[in-house]
Every structure is written in C-alpha cells, then in structure tokens.
Scaffold this active site. Structure first.
Site, PDB file in Angstrom:
ATOM      1  N   HIS A   1       2.364  11.698  -7.341  1.00  0.00           N
ATOM      2  CA  HIS A   1       0.683  11.315  -7.460  1.00  0.00           C
ATOM      3  C   HIS A   1       0.630   9.807  -7.250  1.00  0.00           C
ATOM      4  O   HIS A   1       1.575   9.034  -7.187  1.00  0.00           O
ATOM      5  CB  HIS A   1       0.415  11.815  -8.863  1.00  0.00           C
ATOM      6  CG  HIS A   1       0.888  11.082 -10.124  1.00  0.00           C
ATOM      7  ND1 HIS A   1       2.178  11.548 -10.425  1.00  0.00           N
ATOM      8  CD2 HIS A   1       0.837   9.974 -10.525  1.00  0.00           C
ATOM      9  CE1 HIS A   1       2.646  10.538 -11.419  1.00  0.00           C
ATOM     10  NE2 HIS A   1       1.812   9.646 -11.513  1.00  0.00           N
TER      11      HIS A   1
ATOM     12  N   GLU B   1      -3.497  10.703 -11.074  1.00  0.00           N
ATOM     13  CA  GLU B   1      -3.246  10.508 -12.739  1.00  0.00           C
ATOM     14  C   GLU B   1      -4.327   9.488 -13.077  1.00  0.00           C
ATOM     15  O   GLU B   1      -4.618   8.606 -12.569  1.00  0.00           O
ATOM     16  CB  GLU B   1      -1.974   9.973 -13.157  1.00  0.00           C
ATOM     17  CG  GLU B   1      -1.631   9.873 -14.523  1.00  0.00           C
ATOM     18  CD  GLU B   1      -0.227   9.462 -14.748  1.00  0.00           C
ATOM     19  OE1 GLU B   1       0.097   9.325 -16.054  1.00  0.00           O
ATOM     20  OE2 GLU B   1       0.435   9.011 -13.924  1.00  0.00           O
TER      21      GLU B   1
ATOM     22  N   HIS C   1       0.798  -1.106   0.058  1.00  0.00           N
ATOM     23  CA  HIS C   1       0.038   0.001   0.093  1.00  0.00           C
ATOM     24  C   HIS C   1       0.959   1.173   0.054  1.00  0.00           C
ATOM     25  O   HIS C   1       2.007   1.255   0.221  1.00  0.00           O
ATOM     26  CB  HIS C   1      -1.028  -0.134   0.980  1.00  0.00           C
ATOM     27  CG  HIS C   1      -0.331   0.153   2.560  1.00  0.00           C
ATOM     28  ND1 HIS C   1       0.066  -0.910   3.354  1.00  0.00           N
ATOM     29  CD2 HIS C   1       0.037   1.246   3.260  1.00  0.00           C
ATOM     30  CE1 HIS C   1       0.478  -0.466   4.454  1.00  0.00           C
ATOM     31  NE2 HIS C   1       0.569   0.715   4.638  1.00  0.00           N
TER      32      HIS C   1
ATOM     33  N   GLU D   1      -3.965   3.552   1.706  1.00  0.00           N
ATOM     34  CA  GLU D   1      -4.068   3.850   3.065  1.00  0.00           C
ATOM     35  C   GLU D   1      -4.379   5.377   3.114  1.00  0.00           C
ATOM     36  O   GLU D   1      -3.518   6.173   3.014  1.00  0.00           O
ATOM     37  CB  GLU D   1      -2.817   3.357   4.087  1.00  0.00           C
ATOM     38  CG  GLU D   1      -2.940   3.899   5.441  1.00  0.00           C
ATOM     39  CD  GLU D   1      -1.761   3.397   6.178  1.00  0.00           C
ATOM     40  OE1 GLU D   1      -1.531   4.435   7.140  1.00  0.00           O
ATOM     41  OE2 GLU D   1      -0.898   2.415   5.870  1.00  0.00           O
TER      42      GLU D   1
END
Length: 176
Positions: free
Chosen positions: A120, A166, A26, A93
């Site tokens: 990003h 994005e 994550h 998260e």
C-alpha cells in the site's frame, strides 16, 4: 540536527558517504484509466499534477502527483518544473499504458491478493474522523474502516485500480 537510525540486524551504522544527496523521490502505480485515477487522487486526496510526460513510441504516459503546501509555488517553465519534480520527496507516479481503459476485462494486480507483493501507500491526515466522513461522502471503497478489526486508529481505502491506501492520523500512531 543529525539523524540516528534505529538499529536492527542488517542496518548499516552510518549511511555511506557515497549516498550523500540520494533522496527517495516517487512510487509508481500502473493505472487502467487515467481520467478516473486522476479524478480520485485530485478530488478525494487533494493531490495536484506536477508534470505529465508522454512516450508516444512506447504508448504510455506518466503523471506525477504530489500534495504541495498551499503557499508553495512550482516552476512554470517546463524544464524547470521537470527538474523540480524529480528533486522532491513524496511523489506518486501514475503510469498509464495506452488502451487499457478500453478493455473492460483489464485490471492490475493490487499486490495484496495472492501472490502477495506490493502492499500500500499511505496518507497522513490531520483528523481521521473528518477524513472518513469525506471518504464516505465521496463513495470511497474501504478495505478497513477505523472501527473494524484490532487497529482502531487506521483506515484502508482503495483507489480505482484497487490499490490500498492506508489512512493515518500521526498523533494516533504513537501510543501514549
């Protein structure tokens, strides 16, 4: 099928055997207002909350989100769901430090203004035009629309904390 990495200076020829079983799980973003962020990620991007963990002594909560397939079933048992969450790929998260939502002047650095750092996260969509229409219908803020700039095949939107996301359509990423 075996995977062969692209080769560049600094890239190991083979992954060390000691890393067998390692998996990227994550990415964490700090959020000011979890209700606002959860509404954005669940409604606009279709993510689901896999697990919430609260840490009362340190006054913060973690929300783990993903976009499971429609036919995917998640464990109901809390311990099993926690283990499952930390074994998956592509999880977001969201970390909420309690009280930030009550401070009108509080904001996190998005990583794109100076000094730059984090850039990003990215979502792949099946149809870029339909995704853009959906974002427009939901008053999503853009950094870049597909028709802007030189890269006509991508968009960048912002989440409620200003983090860039994005948006790509896989078919448009490989030049023909």
């Amino acid at each position: 099928m075996s995977f062969n990495t692209e080769s560049y200076p600094g890239v190991a020829d083979q992954a060390p055997a000691e890393t067998d079983g390692f998996r990227f799980n994550h990415t964490m973003l700090r959020v000011k207002d979890p209700e606002r962020s959860l509404a954005f990620y669940s409604h606009v991007l279709g993510m689901r909350v896999l697990r919430r963990l609260d840490f009362e002594e340190m006054e913060f909560s973690l929300y783990f989100l993903a976009k499971p397939d429609a036919d995917e079933s998640l464990p109901e048992d809390v311990q099993e769901r926690t283990r499952w969450t930390f074994s998956e790929r592509g999880i977001l998260e969201l970390t909420h430090n309690w009280g930030t939502e009550k401070d009108p002047d509080f904001e996190y650095h998005d990583g794109n203004s100076q000094p730059q750092g984090f850039g990003h996260i990215c979502f792949s969509v099946p149809n870029l035009e339909k995704a853009v229409a959906w974002f427009d219908a939901n008053d999503v803020n853009y950094v870049k629309r597909p028709e802007d700039g030189k890269m006509k095949h991508i968009a960048f939107i912002k989440d409620p904390d200003g983090y860039w996301i994005e948006i790509v359509q896989a078919e448009r990423m490989a030049p023909s």
